[in-house]
Scaffold this motif. Sequence first.
Motif, PDB file in Angstrom:
ATOM      1  N   CYS A 134      27.319  52.174  40.993  1.00 57.50           N
ATOM      2  CA  CYS A 134      28.711  51.827  40.733  1.00 57.50           C
ATOM      3  C   CYS A 134      29.574  52.209  41.943  1.00 57.50           C
ATOM      4  N   GLU A 135      29.368  53.408  42.455  1.00 59.49           N
ATOM      5  CA  GLU A 135      30.134  53.863  43.622  1.00 59.49           C
ATOM      6  C   GLU A 135      29.906  52.954  44.831  1.00 59.49           C
ATOM      7  N   ARG A 136      28.724  52.401  44.965  1.00 63.56           N
ATOM      8  CA  ARG A 136      28.400  51.518  46.096  1.00 63.56           C
ATOM      9  C   ARG A 136      28.822  50.069  45.859  1.00 63.56           C
ATOM     10  N   GLY A 137      29.322  49.768  44.660  1.00 66.01           N
ATOM     11  CA  GLY A 137      29.802  48.423  44.373  1.00 66.01           C
ATOM     12  C   GLY A 137      28.781  47.463  43.803  1.00 66.01           C
ATOM     13  N   PHE A 138      27.640  47.976  43.364  1.00 65.79           N
ATOM     14  CA  PHE A 138      26.594  47.113  42.812  1.00 65.79           C
ATOM     15  C   PHE A 138      26.633  47.008  41.291  1.00 65.79           C
ATOM     16  N   VAL A 139      27.278  47.947  40.644  1.00 63.61           N
ATOM     17  CA  VAL A 139      27.428  47.955  39.196  1.00 63.61           C
ATOM     18  C   VAL A 139      28.907  48.186  38.910  1.00 63.61           C
ATOM     19  N   SER A 140      29.470  47.393  38.028  1.00 64.34           N
ATOM     20  CA  SER A 140      30.898  47.545  37.715  1.00 64.34           C
ATOM     21  C   SER A 140      31.132  48.741  36.795  1.00 64.34           C
ATOM     22  N   ARG A 141      32.331  49.266  36.844  1.00 66.88           N
ATOM     23  CA  ARG A 141      32.728  50.336  35.929  1.00 66.88           C
ATOM     24  C   ARG A 141      32.669  49.807  34.496  1.00 66.88           C
ATOM     25  N   PHE A 142      33.066  48.530  34.306  1.00 68.30           N
ATOM     26  CA  PHE A 142      32.990  47.903  32.989  1.00 68.30           C
ATOM     27  C   PHE A 142      31.560  47.975  32.440  1.00 68.30           C
ATOM     28  N   ALA A 143      30.580  47.674  33.294  1.00 68.46           N
ATOM     29  CA  ALA A 143      29.179  47.712  32.851  1.00 68.46           C
ATOM     30  C   ALA A 143      28.789  49.119  32.425  1.00 68.46           C
ATOM     31  N   LEU A 144      29.118  50.099  33.251  1.00 65.93           N
ATOM     32  CA  LEU A 144      28.768  51.481  32.901  1.00 65.93           C
ATOM     33  C   LEU A 144      29.453  51.903  31.603  1.00 65.93           C
ATOM     34  N   ASP A 145      30.722  51.530  31.456  1.00 62.50           N
ATOM     35  CA  ASP A 145      31.468  51.932  30.270  1.00 62.50           C
ATOM     36  C   ASP A 145      30.995  51.225  29.004  1.00 62.50           C
TER      37      ASP A 145
END
Length: 178
Positions: free
Chosen positions: A150-161
């Motif tokens: 997520c920090e590197r821009g490969f996974v969105s915060r929306f996805a993690l949440d």
Amino acid sequence: MTTVTVYCGSLRTVPESYLELARRVGEEIAARGWSLAWGGGRTSMMGAVAKAAREGGARTTGVIPRGLVDREVADAEADELLVVDTMRDRKALMEAHGDAFLALPGGIGTLEEMFEVWTSKVLAMHAKPVVVLDVDGHYRGLLSWLGELCERGFVSRFALDSLVVTDDVTAALDACAA
């Protein structure tokens, strides 16, 4: 009636604490008057969750590929045992039967199943809860890596949440009802 699709370990080598966890999940599914869909095996965590759910009065639907019937020792006591041709067929039926998805500790098969339903949720292909029951830090490394992605821009915060992570059985099943 809610049906929870549970993904979990199927190897006979898992520690007893994980078998007990699977039993607790099965008992709680039954106590809530819900049904269980799972991978159709009767050994290891798969067998423990299904047996406990059935003993508590839950309806159980197992989905197992033909090639794994003997290897995973298919659970002939399932209320419904669906034998399919491929793992893809298995995942599709498990997803179709579930109103929510719960990943217990497991290996690459569990991860693959969880990632597929989680990705489908993120892509708005369904709106069903996807929950990870992370006892003993089983998924700690994976979750840390996902945070880095997520920090590197490969996974969105929306996805993690959109992925619910908890270390508590009751909280995990409460999230399945959401």
